[in-house]
Design a protein around this motif. Structure first.
Motif, PDB file in Angstrom:
ATOM      1  N   THR A  85      -9.796   9.888   4.347  1.00 30.26           N
ATOM      2  CA  THR A  85     -10.901   9.416   3.521  1.00 30.26           C
ATOM      3  C   THR A  85     -11.881   8.651   4.403  1.00 30.26           C
ATOM      4  O   THR A  85     -11.529   8.199   5.502  1.00 30.26           O
ATOM      5  CB  THR A  85     -10.401   8.488   2.404  1.00 30.26           C
ATOM      6  OG1 THR A  85      -9.766   7.330   2.987  1.00 30.26           O
ATOM      7  CG2 THR A  85      -9.393   9.194   1.507  1.00 30.26           C
ATOM      8  N   GLU A 129      -9.940   6.794   7.348  1.00 28.05           N
ATOM      9  CA  GLU A 129      -8.634   6.215   7.069  1.00 28.05           C
ATOM     10  C   GLU A 129      -7.741   7.296   6.460  1.00 28.05           C
ATOM     11  O   GLU A 129      -8.225   8.209   5.795  1.00 28.05           O
ATOM     12  CB  GLU A 129      -8.751   5.019   6.118  1.00 28.05           C
ATOM     13  CG  GLU A 129      -9.531   3.853   6.717  1.00 28.05           C
ATOM     14  CD  GLU A 129      -9.589   2.645   5.794  1.00 28.05           C
ATOM     15  OE1 GLU A 129      -8.849   2.660   4.784  1.00 28.05           O
ATOM     16  OE2 GLU A 129     -10.360   1.724   6.080  1.00 28.05           O
ATOM     17  N   ASN A 148     -14.373   5.421   4.502  1.00 21.42           N
ATOM     18  CA  ASN A 148     -14.686   4.149   3.859  1.00 21.42           C
ATOM     19  C   ASN A 148     -15.778   3.404   4.634  1.00 21.42           C
ATOM     20  O   ASN A 148     -16.133   3.774   5.747  1.00 21.42           O
ATOM     21  CB  ASN A 148     -13.431   3.284   3.762  1.00 21.42           C
ATOM     22  CG  ASN A 148     -12.338   3.950   2.934  1.00 21.42           C
ATOM     23  OD1 ASN A 148     -12.608   4.534   1.884  1.00 21.42           O
ATOM     24  ND2 ASN A 148     -11.106   3.875   3.408  1.00 21.42           N
ATOM     25  N   ASN A 149     -16.280   2.341   4.010  1.00 18.36           N
ATOM     26  CA  ASN A 149     -17.332   1.521   4.636  1.00 18.36           C
ATOM     27  C   ASN A 149     -18.525   2.373   5.052  1.00 18.36           C
ATOM     28  O   ASN A 149     -19.051   2.249   6.171  1.00 18.36           O
ATOM     29  CB  ASN A 149     -16.784   0.765   5.846  1.00 18.36           C
ATOM     30  CG  ASN A 149     -15.571  -0.095   5.508  1.00 18.36           C
ATOM     31  OD1 ASN A 149     -15.554  -0.748   4.470  1.00 18.36           O
ATOM     32  ND2 ASN A 149     -14.573  -0.077   6.366  1.00 18.36           N
TER      33      ASN A 149
END
Length: 334
Positions: free
Chosen positions: A324, A316, A326-327
């Protein structure tokens, strides 16, 4: 009823049932209508016969190649050069305008109004784009062609005229193929490959079609160019992993902690052409990797590397433009 009444004008309110008359033989129906309507029917009969005769004459002209039918005006046009030229020009112009409008709609919806760039696309670019837009009637290619214009408006001089030359010749099938393989475009300009003709990431005939369409520099199944995964540090929560091997697409990031593998991982790659890079940069903003492709890649990493475990997550971009992950998920070797 006077003889001056025009055909079809029946001032008398007729409520009789005409079913049996209409179901009678043609001769019987004619006879009855002659009795009922007299001269009116005779005039109608004459108009019908003349109309049929004219229809036959018109059809013969068309069959003999001496005239053409204009469905919009429900008339025939004699094959005079001026009439034919007028019809051809009108038909072509209508089709071209419709195609141009469809392409322009796609462009308009993707132009960034907040962009303060004072530069504009060159006149050559606009003319070339417009000339080709008129000839594109497939909705898929119209969408792509419109996105090309919006990208050039948002970032002037970002799309080359050579890219226009390549993309204008794409078929719908080739455009669909490119969209499908975008799950496996990594580092913005490389199509990664499993390195196996038995378990390819994507059907090889699709990659061959893209090569022939000018979107891949080369593609020869079984003859691969491989490279090592690049390295970088990775911030994992409050901890920093000093060195990870990674590969990344537009929206997915896969990495291996260097301490959890006994050898450097490698990947087979094919180079995108300049036109393909431009097309990818346009389409990637709305592209999302399919879960099926993620499964193919995670299985491949387990089988092709010595890593005891690895990680992957969603890429993202934050408000500062930084990427970045994420998840984050962990895959361990059984």
């Amino acid at each position: 009823m006077s003889d001056k009444d025009s055909a079809g004008e029946l001032p008398v309110n007729i409520t009789a049932d005409f079913t049996e008359i209409l179901n009678a033989s043609p001769k019987g129906a004619k006879y009855v209508f002659n009795i009922l309507f007299g001269k009116k029917h005779a005039e109608a009969e004459r108009r019908i016969r003349l109309s049929n005769a004219q229809d036959y004459a018109d059809m013969k002209k068309i069959v003999d190649g001496n005239a053409i039918y204009n469905p919009e005006k429900n008339t025939i046009i004699e094959n005079s050069p001026s009439e034919l030229k007028s019809l051809i020009i009108s038909t072509i112009q209508e089709e071209e305008i419709a195609n141009l409008i469809s392409c322009a709609k796609s462009a308009a919806s993707n132009i960034d109004d907040s962009n303060n760039n004072k530069n504009e696309p060159t006149k050559d670019f606009i003319n070339r784009w417009r000339n080709e837009a008129k000839l594109i009637n497939d909705t898929t290619i119209q969408y792509v062609w419109g996105r090309i214009l919006s990208e050039e408006v948002n970032a002037p001089n970002s799309i080359s005229l050579r890219t226009l030359d390549v993309i204008k010749n794409l078929s719908k099938k080739e455009a669909d193929y490119f969209t499908e393989i975008m799950d496996f475009v990594f580092f913005e300009d490389k199509l990664i490959d499993s390195g196996s003709t038995e378990k390819p990431f994507y059907p090889q005939e699709k990659a061959l079609a893209l090569r022939d369409a000018g979107l891949l520099v080369s593609f020869t199944p079984g003859m691969y160019r491989s490279g090592k995964w690049p390295t970088q540090s990775f911030q994992l929560g409050k901890d920093t992993i000093p060195k990870v091997f990674y590969i990344t697409s537009n929206d997915k990031y896969y990495f291996i902690d260097s301490h959890k593998t006994s050898e450097e991982p490698t990947v087979c790659i094919w180079e995108l052409t300049s036109a393909a890079k431009d097309l990818y940069n346009i389409l990637k903003k709305e592209h999302k990797t399919q879960e099926e492709s993620v499964k193919i890649l995670t299985d491949w990493i387990i089988q092709s590397t010595k890593a005891t475990e690895f990680y992957y997550g969603d890429v993202e971009i934050n408000n500062n433009g930084n990427r970045t992950v994420n998840n984050l998920k962990t895959i361990s070797r059984n």
